[in-house]
Design a protein around this motif. Structure first.
Motif, PDB file in Angstrom:
ATOM      1  N   GLN A 189       0.644  -1.166   0.227  1.00 50.12           N
ATOM      2  CA  GLN A 189      -0.150  -0.013   0.059  1.00 50.12           C
ATOM      3  C   GLN A 189       0.821   1.797   0.074  1.00 50.12           C
ATOM      4  OE1 GLN A 189      -2.625  -0.202   3.547  1.00 50.12           O
ATOM      5  NE2 GLN A 189      -4.175  -1.686   2.167  1.00 50.12           N
ATOM      6  N   THR A 190       2.122   1.128   1.149  1.00 47.32           N
ATOM      7  CA  THR A 190       2.724   2.051   0.936  1.00 47.32           C
ATOM      8  C   THR A 190       3.895   2.203   0.198  1.00 47.32           C
ATOM      9  OG1 THR A 190       3.158   2.215   3.001  1.00 47.32           O
ATOM     10  CG2 THR A 190       1.786   3.024   2.387  1.00 47.32           C
ATOM     11  N   ASN A 191       4.316   1.852  -1.076  1.00 46.70           N
ATOM     12  CA  ASN A 191       5.346   1.071  -1.246  1.00 46.70           C
ATOM     13  C   ASN A 191       6.477   2.927  -2.484  1.00 46.70           C
ATOM     14  OD1 ASN A 191       4.695   1.200  -4.174  1.00 46.70           O
ATOM     15  ND2 ASN A 191       4.783  -0.489  -4.525  1.00 46.70           N
ATOM     16  N   ASN A 192       5.943   3.226  -2.132  1.00 45.19           N
ATOM     17  CA  ASN A 192       6.476   5.100  -3.121  1.00 45.19           C
ATOM     18  C   ASN A 192       6.374   5.664  -1.403  1.00 45.19           C
ATOM     19  OD1 ASN A 192       6.805   7.774  -4.247  1.00 45.19           O
ATOM     20  ND2 ASN A 192       4.777   7.573  -5.590  1.00 45.19           N
ATOM     21  N   SER A 193       8.176   6.169  -1.655  1.00 49.46           N
ATOM     22  CA  SER A 193       8.031   7.011  -0.194  1.00 49.46           C
ATOM     23  C   SER A 193       7.574   8.513  -0.685  1.00 49.46           C
ATOM     24  CB  SER A 193       9.630   7.154   0.207  1.00 49.46           C
ATOM     25  OG  SER A 193      10.266   7.485  -1.199  1.00 49.46           O
ATOM     26  N   ALA A 194       7.497   9.457  -1.877  1.00 55.75           N
ATOM     27  CA  ALA A 194       7.001  10.346  -2.475  1.00 55.75           C
ATOM     28  C   ALA A 194       5.852  10.741  -1.961  1.00 55.75           C
ATOM     29  CB  ALA A 194       7.669  10.572  -4.156  1.00 55.75           C
ATOM     30  N   TYR A 195       4.964   9.153  -1.744  1.00 54.76           N
ATOM     31  CA  TYR A 195       3.213   9.292  -1.609  1.00 54.76           C
ATOM     32  C   TYR A 195       2.704  10.875  -1.105  1.00 54.76           C
ATOM     33  CZ  TYR A 195      -1.648   7.992  -0.735  1.00 54.76           C
ATOM     34  OH  TYR A 195      -2.526   8.015  -1.308  1.00 54.76           O
ATOM     35  N   ASP A 196       2.093  11.068  -1.424  1.00 52.35           N
ATOM     36  CA  ASP A 196       1.760  12.750  -0.475  1.00 52.35           C
ATOM     37  C   ASP A 196       0.048  12.238  -0.522  1.00 52.35           C
ATOM     38  OD1 ASP A 196       0.342  14.852   0.382  1.00 52.35           O
ATOM     39  OD2 ASP A 196       1.568  16.620  -0.668  1.00 52.35           O
ATOM     40  N   LYS A 197      -0.986  12.358   0.885  1.00 56.78           N
ATOM     41  CA  LYS A 197      -2.021  11.624   0.626  1.00 56.78           C
ATOM     42  C   LYS A 197      -2.774  12.819   0.566  1.00 56.78           C
ATOM     43  CE  LYS A 197      -4.642   8.615   3.809  1.00 56.78           C
ATOM     44  NZ  LYS A 197      -6.716   9.518   3.126  1.00 56.78           N
ATOM     45  N   ALA A 198      -2.345  13.009   1.215  1.00 54.47           N
ATOM     46  CA  ALA A 198      -3.557  14.964   1.152  1.00 54.47           C
ATOM     47  C   ALA A 198      -3.384  15.098  -0.395  1.00 54.47           C
ATOM     48  CB  ALA A 198      -3.123  16.135   2.319  1.00 54.47           C
TER      49      ALA A 198
END
Length: 152
Positions: free
Chosen positions: A20-29
């Protein structure tokens, strides 16, 4: 045996969380604000504008409809409903241009198109297609504003 099952459950949970979170650049907001799914994508409607059935040669009527068409494009951009618009070069079809509408359904897209004076006057007609693309697409518009020397 119980500890083995506990170990398996923990492994599955760890793999699920990593997936679910394999992208360290992911910005949920940011993703949430743009309506992105887990892949950073969302549903749009692709519109291919083509010559409509109105064959009037009344220049004043044609000019009024297409001036309204251009003004409507600006309004739809401001409302966040129109993400991409542009003409198509001469072709052997009757294709005139494209829109990518920030709409989830064809019915919603038809309601948006109903606000276009050139579509209302039947100088333009439209084919609609479901299109799945990057949820970041609307973010290019503020940058484009900084690139254009002349406003349409």
């Amino acid at each position: 045996m119980k500890s083995f099952f506990t170990f398996l459950i923990l492994c599955f949970v760890a793999v699920g969380v990593q997936a679910q979170t394999n992208n360290s650049a992911y910005d949920k907001a940011l993703a949430d604000s743009l309506g992105a799914d887990d892949y950073g994508m969302k549903q749009y409607i692709l519109v291919i504008l083509k010559t409509g059935p109105n064959t009037s040669t009344d220049k004043a009527q044609i000019n009024k409809a297409f001036q309204g068409h251009m003004e409507n494009i600006g309004k739809l951009v401001e409302q966040g409903k129109l993400i991409v618009a542009g003409p198509i070069g001469k072709n052997d079809k009757t294709y005139r241009g494209i829109f990518i509408l920030n709409a989830k359904t064809k019915e919603e897209a038809r309601a948006i198109l109903a606000t276009d004076p050139a579509v209302k006057a039947e100088f333009l007609d439209a084919d609609l297609y479901d299109w799945y693309g990057s949820a970041a697409l609307p973010m290019y518009l503020p940058i484009h504003n900084k690139l254009e020397k002349k406003k349409i």
